[in-house]
Design a protein around this motif. Structure first.
Motif, PDB file in Angstrom:
ATOM      1  N   GLY A 188      28.367  27.861  48.332  1.00 49.34           N
ATOM      2  CA  GLY A 188      28.857  28.426  47.140  1.00 49.34           C
ATOM      3  C   GLY A 188      29.207  29.921  47.360  1.00 49.34           C
ATOM      4  O   GLY A 188      30.155  30.248  46.800  1.00 49.34           O
ATOM      5  N   TYR A 189      28.211  30.556  47.842  1.00 51.15           N
ATOM      6  CA  TYR A 189      28.609  31.730  48.268  1.00 51.15           C
ATOM      7  C   TYR A 189      29.668  32.297  48.954  1.00 51.15           C
ATOM      8  O   TYR A 189      30.491  33.233  48.502  1.00 51.15           O
ATOM      9  CB  TYR A 189      27.356  32.705  48.618  1.00 51.15           C
ATOM     10  N   ARG A 190      29.781  31.318  49.918  1.00 46.86           N
ATOM     11  CA  ARG A 190      31.034  31.565  50.838  1.00 46.86           C
ATOM     12  C   ARG A 190      32.346  31.356  50.072  1.00 46.86           C
ATOM     13  O   ARG A 190      33.454  31.964  50.325  1.00 46.86           O
ATOM     14  CB  ARG A 190      30.957  30.766  52.211  1.00 46.86           C
ATOM     15  N   SER A 191      32.352  30.271  49.236  1.00 47.22           N
ATOM     16  CA  SER A 191      33.514  30.057  48.513  1.00 47.22           C
ATOM     17  C   SER A 191      33.878  31.095  47.739  1.00 47.22           C
ATOM     18  O   SER A 191      35.121  31.529  47.547  1.00 47.22           O
ATOM     19  CB  SER A 191      33.260  28.837  47.647  1.00 47.22           C
ATOM     20  N   LEU A 192      32.617  31.990  47.123  1.00 52.60           N
ATOM     21  CA  LEU A 192      32.974  32.974  46.139  1.00 52.60           C
ATOM     22  C   LEU A 192      33.571  33.961  47.062  1.00 52.60           C
ATOM     23  O   LEU A 192      34.455  34.880  46.414  1.00 52.60           O
ATOM     24  CB  LEU A 192      31.683  33.345  45.478  1.00 52.60           C
ATOM     25  N   GLN A 193      32.989  34.268  47.992  1.00 55.53           N
ATOM     26  CA  GLN A 193      33.537  35.382  49.045  1.00 55.53           C
ATOM     27  C   GLN A 193      35.045  35.150  49.395  1.00 55.53           C
ATOM     28  O   GLN A 193      35.998  35.907  49.356  1.00 55.53           O
ATOM     29  CB  GLN A 193      32.944  35.458  50.278  1.00 55.53           C
ATOM     30  N   GLY A 194      35.448  33.725  49.650  1.00 54.46           N
ATOM     31  CA  GLY A 194      36.869  33.436  49.927  1.00 54.46           C
ATOM     32  C   GLY A 194      37.694  33.850  48.898  1.00 54.46           C
ATOM     33  O   GLY A 194      38.985  34.187  49.147  1.00 54.46           O
ATOM     34  N   ALA A 195      37.472  33.277  47.534  1.00 55.50           N
ATOM     35  CA  ALA A 195      38.160  33.375  46.284  1.00 55.50           C
ATOM     36  C   ALA A 195      38.473  35.039  46.282  1.00 55.50           C
ATOM     37  O   ALA A 195      39.362  35.817  45.715  1.00 55.50           O
ATOM     38  CB  ALA A 195      37.558  33.024  45.071  1.00 55.50           C
ATOM     39  N   ALA A 196      37.296  35.841  46.537  1.00 58.25           N
ATOM     40  CA  ALA A 196      37.301  37.257  46.206  1.00 58.25           C
ATOM     41  C   ALA A 196      38.164  37.824  47.206  1.00 58.25           C
ATOM     42  O   ALA A 196      39.262  38.930  46.874  1.00 58.25           O
ATOM     43  CB  ALA A 196      35.924  38.006  46.234  1.00 58.25           C
ATOM     44  N   ALA A 197      38.185  37.406  48.592  1.00 59.72           N
ATOM     45  CA  ALA A 197      39.046  37.977  49.556  1.00 59.72           C
ATOM     46  C   ALA A 197      40.474  37.730  49.281  1.00 59.72           C
ATOM     47  O   ALA A 197      41.283  38.401  49.472  1.00 59.72           O
ATOM     48  CB  ALA A 197      38.703  37.272  50.687  1.00 59.72           C
ATOM     49  N   GLY A 198      40.833  36.480  48.572  1.00 54.70           N
ATOM     50  CA  GLY A 198      42.482  36.143  48.279  1.00 54.70           C
ATOM     51  C   GLY A 198      42.901  36.948  47.229  1.00 54.70           C
ATOM     52  O   GLY A 198      43.837  37.586  47.275  1.00 54.70           O
ATOM     53  N   ILE A 199      41.878  37.159  46.111  1.00 57.22           N
ATOM     54  CA  ILE A 199      42.528  37.972  45.192  1.00 57.22           C
ATOM     55  C   ILE A 199      42.676  39.623  45.600  1.00 57.22           C
ATOM     56  O   ILE A 199      43.497  40.028  44.942  1.00 57.22           O
ATOM     57  CB  ILE A 199      41.395  38.030  43.852  1.00 57.22           C
ATOM     58  N   PHE A 200      41.614  40.057  46.348  1.00 54.90           N
ATOM     59  CA  PHE A 200      41.763  41.393  46.737  1.00 54.90           C
ATOM     60  C   PHE A 200      42.834  41.494  47.675  1.00 54.90           C
ATOM     61  O   PHE A 200      43.699  42.602  47.601  1.00 54.90           O
ATOM     62  CB  PHE A 200      40.407  41.832  47.496  1.00 54.90           C
ATOM     63  N   GLY A 201      42.991  40.570  48.596  1.00 54.85           N
ATOM     64  CA  GLY A 201      44.258  40.676  49.439  1.00 54.85           C
ATOM     65  C   GLY A 201      45.573  40.510  48.828  1.00 54.85           C
ATOM     66  O   GLY A 201      46.424  41.035  49.091  1.00 54.85           O
ATOM     67  N   ALA A 202      45.425  39.773  47.763  1.00 50.33           N
ATOM     68  CA  ALA A 202      46.944  39.621  46.754  1.00 50.33           C
ATOM     69  C   ALA A 202      47.262  41.090  46.202  1.00 50.33           C
ATOM     70  O   ALA A 202      48.383  41.565  46.219  1.00 50.33           O
ATOM     71  CB  ALA A 202      46.948  38.689  45.745  1.00 50.33           C
TER      72      ALA A 202
END
Length: 337
Positions: free
Chosen positions: A218-232
């Motif tokens: 779950g923590y990695r999923s949250l990291q992935g979502a945050a990386a996508g939002i910040f990358g956008a």
């Protein structure tokens, strides 16, 4: 026989299936590229492809990717006998090779892992969207919102579902970031007598720390979502700044807002580091295109190309994005990002 041994045994057949899917998707992308920017047409209606010159409905055996163009139709329409552009089989071939490359990267000895197939699915969708944007931009100097806006929204969701798409170094340390923020703000907030405002942030840091230990997935999923939002955000903002700088340098608008939205979509799938790789490769390729135009004697067009005005910038960004997405950690390591 273990799952890993079975996946290695079936790998050639699985790669063949992925490759055939790429050929079929490439045929569909030809339809998308032609119909999507023309509002008088629908992607799905009529269901059968047709010749844009004589409206001849293409039969199923005339629509086999690459095979029909070369061996059945012999590069001519069965209805009007006019030549069929070689770009159609080239798009199909390019999509086929992209899907094959994606399969080779993610299914090598890991075909038994669901996450590997998730990576294949996400990268195939991303590559198809990029290729469509590049071709439409090349033809009409426009990047359709119907691709890049949903793509920007889909990117963080895809990274949340399959965070392994990004290199480990690209996933943000949310727990450490929250803890460091609390640490740096604590003294300032206490001096101003408003330390109570840090309570929500402290609770967030504690929750992230507990989540990283109790539910690593779950923590990695949250990291992935945050990386996508910040990358956008990084992708859209950096391209907007780049476009503004180019306008000031060349004295006219050289980059459209479609490039901004395209780069935001790229960042949503590749993270902020992927954006930097994309911009670096895209800028180099754009400059090379300008130099080649000069050497070919097209001085007026070459001057516009160096200002990113004549040739569209989207296709160069797409090449950079594909390298950033499929090269992964090796590209980042080579560029020391």
């Amino acid at each position: 026989m273990t799952d890993a041994e079975l996946s290695r045994l079936l790998q050639p057949w699985l790669l063949l299936w992925v490759t055939c899917m790429g050929a079929c998707v490439g045929s569909f992308l030809n339809v998308v590229v032609f119909r999507l920017p023309r509002r008088c047409l629908s992607i799905f209606k009529p269901a059968r492809s047709f010749c844009p010159k004589c409206r001849h409905a293409i039969r199923w055996y005339e629509n086999l990717p690459m095979i029909s163009w070369a061996f059945i139709l012999r590069a001519r329409c069965a209805g009007c006998a006019l030549p069929i552009s070689a770009r159609y089989p080239l798009v199909e071939a390019a999509t086929t090779l992209l899907f094959l490359a994606i399969g080779l990267i993610h299914l090598d000895g890991r075909a038994h892992l669901p996450e590997a197939w998730g990576m294949v699915a996400v990268h195939c969708i991303f590559a198809s969207a990029l290729l469509s944007c590049a071709l439409i931009d090349w033809d009409l100097r426009v990047i359709p919102d119907v691709i890049d806006i949903p793509g920007t929204l889909l990117g963080p969701v895809a990274l949340a579902l399959v965070p392994g798409i990004l290199a480990s170094s690209s996933l943000p340390d949310l727990e450490g970031l929250a803890a460091q923020t609390v640490l740096h703000l604590d003294s300032a907030f206490r001096w101003w007598g408003i330390s109570g405002l840090l309570s929500p942030l402290e609770s967030l840091a504690d929750w992230l720390g507990a989540l990283s230990h109790s539910s690593p997935r779950g923590y990695r999923s949250l990291q992935g979502a945050a990386a996508g939002i910040f990358g956008a955000a990084v992708g859209g903002c950096s391209m907007w700044v780049f476009a503004a700088a180019m306008k000031r340098i060349v004295g006219r608008e050289s980059l459209g807002f479609g490039d901004v939205k395209l780069t935001a979509m790229i960042g949503a799938f590749t993270g902020w580091q992927g954006v930097l790789v994309t911009l670096l490769i895209g800028s180099v390729l754009g400059s090379v295109a300008g130099v080649l135009a000069i050497l070919r004697g097209r001085r007026e067009e070459a001057g516009q190309t160096l200002g990113l005005g004549s040739l569209p910038f989207g296709p160069f960004l797409v090449v950079g994005a594909l390298v950033a997405a499929l090269g992964g950690e090796r590209v980042l390591r080579a560029l020391a990002l």
